[in-house]
Motif scaffolding. Structure first.
Motif, PDB file in Angstrom:
ATOM      1  N   HIS A  16      10.804  -8.050 -12.046  1.00 61.88           N
ATOM      2  CA  HIS A  16      10.163  -9.261 -12.550  1.00 61.88           C
ATOM      3  C   HIS A  16       8.922  -8.868 -13.350  1.00 61.88           C
ATOM      4  CE1 HIS A  16       8.793 -13.404 -12.716  1.00 61.88           C
ATOM      5  NE2 HIS A  16       7.620 -13.010 -12.236  1.00 61.88           N
ATOM      6  N   LYS A  17       9.031  -8.902 -14.652  1.00 65.09           N
ATOM      7  CA  LYS A  17       7.894  -8.704 -15.562  1.00 65.09           C
ATOM      8  C   LYS A  17       7.015  -7.507 -15.199  1.00 65.09           C
ATOM      9  CE  LYS A  17       7.762 -13.591 -16.677  1.00 65.09           C
ATOM     10  NZ  LYS A  17       6.956 -14.801 -16.712  1.00 65.09           N
ATOM     11  N   GLY A  18       7.630  -6.343 -15.046  1.00 68.35           N
ATOM     12  CA  GLY A  18       6.878  -5.117 -14.789  1.00 68.35           C
ATOM     13  C   GLY A  18       6.853  -4.675 -13.343  1.00 68.35           C
ATOM     14  N   MET A  19       7.302  -5.529 -12.437  1.00 65.36           N
ATOM     15  CA  MET A  19       7.330  -5.186 -11.015  1.00 65.36           C
ATOM     16  C   MET A  19       8.784  -5.068 -10.569  1.00 65.36           C
ATOM     17  SD  MET A  19       5.909  -7.385  -7.751  1.00 65.36           S
ATOM     18  CE  MET A  19       7.152  -8.690  -7.876  1.00 65.36           C
ATOM     19  N   ARG A  20       9.086  -4.007  -9.885  1.00 70.68           N
ATOM     20  CA  ARG A  20      10.430  -3.843  -9.320  1.00 70.68           C
ATOM     21  C   ARG A  20      10.353  -4.105  -7.816  1.00 70.68           C
ATOM     22  NH1 ARG A  20      14.372  -1.383 -12.887  1.00 70.68           N
ATOM     23  NH2 ARG A  20      13.255  -0.725 -14.735  1.00 70.68           N
ATOM     24  N   PHE A  21      11.494  -4.528  -7.261  1.00 70.34           N
ATOM     25  CA  PHE A  21      11.546  -4.809  -5.832  1.00 70.34           C
ATOM     26  C   PHE A  21      12.914  -4.459  -5.270  1.00 70.34           C
ATOM     27  CE2 PHE A  21      12.563  -8.727  -8.117  1.00 70.34           C
ATOM     28  CZ  PHE A  21      13.784  -9.083  -7.560  1.00 70.34           C
ATOM     29  N   MET A  22      12.947  -4.232  -3.965  1.00 71.45           N
ATOM     30  CA  MET A  22      14.206  -4.006  -3.273  1.00 71.45           C
ATOM     31  C   MET A  22      14.119  -4.629  -1.889  1.00 71.45           C
ATOM     32  SD  MET A  22      16.401  -0.576  -2.435  1.00 71.45           S
ATOM     33  CE  MET A  22      15.267   0.081  -1.238  1.00 71.45           C
ATOM     34  N   LEU A  23      15.174  -5.360  -1.516  1.00 67.01           N
ATOM     35  CA  LEU A  23      15.296  -5.930  -0.181  1.00 67.01           C
ATOM     36  C   LEU A  23      16.315  -5.106   0.583  1.00 67.01           C
ATOM     37  CD1 LEU A  23      14.087  -8.218  -1.927  1.00 67.01           C
ATOM     38  CD2 LEU A  23      15.367  -9.827  -0.530  1.00 67.01           C
ATOM     39  N   HIS A  24      15.968  -4.756   1.809  1.00 64.25           N
ATOM     40  CA  HIS A  24      16.778  -3.850   2.613  1.00 64.25           C
ATOM     41  C   HIS A  24      16.804  -4.353   4.058  1.00 64.25           C
ATOM     42  CE1 HIS A  24      18.128   0.002   4.307  1.00 64.25           C
ATOM     43  NE2 HIS A  24      17.109  -0.081   5.146  1.00 64.25           N
ATOM     44  N   GLN A  25      17.988  -4.339   4.667  1.00 63.60           N
ATOM     45  CA  GLN A  25      18.078  -4.677   6.095  1.00 63.60           C
ATOM     46  C   GLN A  25      17.773  -3.436   6.902  1.00 63.60           C
ATOM     47  OE1 GLN A  25      21.436  -6.970   7.944  1.00 63.60           O
ATOM     48  NE2 GLN A  25      21.682  -5.063   9.070  1.00 63.60           N
ATOM     49  N   VAL A  37      10.959  -5.062   2.529  1.00 62.85           N
ATOM     50  CA  VAL A  37      10.806  -5.293   1.095  1.00 62.85           C
ATOM     51  C   VAL A  37       9.915  -4.202   0.520  1.00 62.85           C
ATOM     52  CG1 VAL A  37      10.040  -6.910  -0.672  1.00 62.85           C
ATOM     53  CG2 VAL A  37      11.066  -7.773   1.438  1.00 62.85           C
ATOM     54  N   TYR A  38      10.393  -3.593  -0.545  1.00 62.97           N
ATOM     55  CA  TYR A  38       9.638  -2.567  -1.268  1.00 62.97           C
ATOM     56  C   TYR A  38       9.235  -3.123  -2.623  1.00 62.97           C
ATOM     57  CZ  TYR A  38      11.754   0.850   1.941  1.00 62.97           C
ATOM     58  OH  TYR A  38      12.158   1.558   3.051  1.00 62.97           O
ATOM     59  N   LEU A  39       8.037  -2.764  -3.078  1.00 63.43           N
ATOM     60  CA  LEU A  39       7.558  -3.097  -4.421  1.00 63.43           C
ATOM     61  C   LEU A  39       7.058  -1.829  -5.096  1.00 63.43           C
ATOM     62  CD1 LEU A  39       5.358  -6.276  -3.787  1.00 63.43           C
ATOM     63  CD2 LEU A  39       7.735  -6.198  -4.549  1.00 63.43           C
ATOM     64  N   TRP A  40       7.288  -1.734  -6.402  1.00 61.95           N
ATOM     65  CA  TRP A  40       6.749  -0.631  -7.193  1.00 61.95           C
ATOM     66  C   TRP A  40       6.740  -1.053  -8.655  1.00 61.95           C
ATOM     67  CZ3 TRP A  40      11.618  -0.944  -5.315  1.00 61.95           C
ATOM     68  CH2 TRP A  40      12.690  -0.712  -6.187  1.00 61.95           C
ATOM     69  N   SER A  41       6.057  -0.276  -9.470  1.00 59.28           N
ATOM     70  CA  SER A  41       5.927  -0.581 -10.893  1.00 59.28           C
ATOM     71  C   SER A  41       7.100  -0.040 -11.689  1.00 59.28           C
ATOM     72  CB  SER A  41       4.654   0.051 -11.458  1.00 59.28           C
ATOM     73  OG  SER A  41       3.524  -0.495 -10.833  1.00 59.28           O
ATOM     74  N   GLU A  55      13.408 -18.042   6.637  1.00 58.73           N
ATOM     75  CA  GLU A  55      11.951 -18.145   6.730  1.00 58.73           C
ATOM     76  C   GLU A  55      11.288 -16.813   6.384  1.00 58.73           C
ATOM     77  OE1 GLU A  55       8.591 -18.786  10.155  1.00 58.73           O
ATOM     78  OE2 GLU A  55      10.413 -20.002  10.314  1.00 58.73           O
ATOM     79  N   GLY A  56      11.871 -15.717   6.886  1.00 61.32           N
ATOM     80  CA  GLY A  56      11.353 -14.395   6.562  1.00 61.32           C
ATOM     81  C   GLY A  56      11.474 -14.079   5.087  1.00 61.32           C
ATOM     82  N   LEU A  57      12.572 -14.513   4.474  1.00 59.92           N
ATOM     83  CA  LEU A  57      12.747 -14.305   3.037  1.00 59.92           C
ATOM     84  C   LEU A  57      11.701 -15.094   2.253  1.00 59.92           C
ATOM     85  CD1 LEU A  57      14.208 -13.116   0.610  1.00 59.92           C
ATOM     86  CD2 LEU A  57      15.909 -14.961   0.822  1.00 59.92           C
ATOM     87  N   ALA A  58      11.417 -16.309   2.681  1.00 57.45           N
ATOM     88  CA  ALA A  58      10.382 -17.112   2.019  1.00 57.45           C
ATOM     89  C   ALA A  58       9.021 -16.416   2.125  1.00 57.45           C
ATOM     90  CB  ALA A  58      10.323 -18.514   2.627  1.00 57.45           C
ATOM     91  N   GLN A  59       8.723 -15.848   3.279  1.00 57.71           N
ATOM     92  CA  GLN A  59       7.469 -15.111   3.456  1.00 57.71           C
ATOM     93  C   GLN A  59       7.448 -13.864   2.584  1.00 57.71           C
ATOM     94  OE1 GLN A  59       7.512 -14.448   7.674  1.00 57.71           O
ATOM     95  NE2 GLN A  59       6.694 -16.485   8.147  1.00 57.71           N
ATOM     96  N   ALA A  60       8.591 -13.192   2.475  1.00 58.79           N
ATOM     97  CA  ALA A  60       8.689 -11.994   1.634  1.00 58.79           C
ATOM     98  C   ALA A  60       8.457 -12.336   0.168  1.00 58.79           C
ATOM     99  CB  ALA A  60      10.057 -11.335   1.811  1.00 58.79           C
ATOM    100  N   ILE A  61       9.018 -13.438  -0.298  1.00 60.31           N
ATOM    101  CA  ILE A  61       8.830 -13.861  -1.687  1.00 60.31           C
ATOM    102  C   ILE A  61       7.360 -14.182  -1.937  1.00 60.31           C
ATOM    103  CG2 ILE A  61       9.386 -15.662  -3.377  1.00 60.31           C
ATOM    104  CD1 ILE A  61      12.219 -15.741  -1.998  1.00 60.31           C
ATOM    105  N   ALA A  62       6.716 -14.856  -0.993  1.00 63.98           N
ATOM    106  CA  ALA A  62       5.278 -15.146  -1.128  1.00 63.98           C
ATOM    107  C   ALA A  62       4.481 -13.848  -1.191  1.00 63.98           C
ATOM    108  CB  ALA A  62       4.811 -16.021   0.034  1.00 63.98           C
TER     109      ALA A  62
END
Length: 89
Positions: free
Chosen positions: A22-31, A42-46, A69-76
């Motif tokens: 998303h606009k310069g930020m990468r992310f990955m969701l992992h169980q 959840v991982y974030l990196w540039s 609910e956890g996904l909503a918190q992760a998105i926030a």
């Protein structure tokens, strides 16, 4: 700003990681299973590199409940960290 509509269902994440950008930020969701309990990691990196090509010290991560609910918190959390992560290089 990321919204719930930007993500696939958690059923997808049960089977394989979900990665995106998303606009310069990468992310990955992992169980991840911790003490027999499923968690959403959840991982974030540039940008510009993929997860594997980015050094671990350039990534941040957080754990959330493996639920809607956890996904909503992760998105926030991702939105809160966007400015400090995007195009960091």
């Amino acid at each position: 700003m990321l919204t719930r509509q930007d993500f696939l269902s958690l059923n997808f994440v049960k089977k394989e990681d979900f990665a995106g950008s998303h606009k310069g930020m990468r992310f990955m969701l992992h169980q991840e299973v911790i003490e027999e309990e499923k968690k959403l990691k959840v991982y974030l990196w540039s940008e510009p590199f993929c997860f594997e090509a980015t050094p671990d010290e350039e990534k941040i991560s957080a754990l959330f409940e493996f639920s809607e609910e956890g996904l909503a918190q992760a998105i926030a959390w991702m939105n809160e960290n966007y400015e400090s992560i995007r195009y960091k290089i």
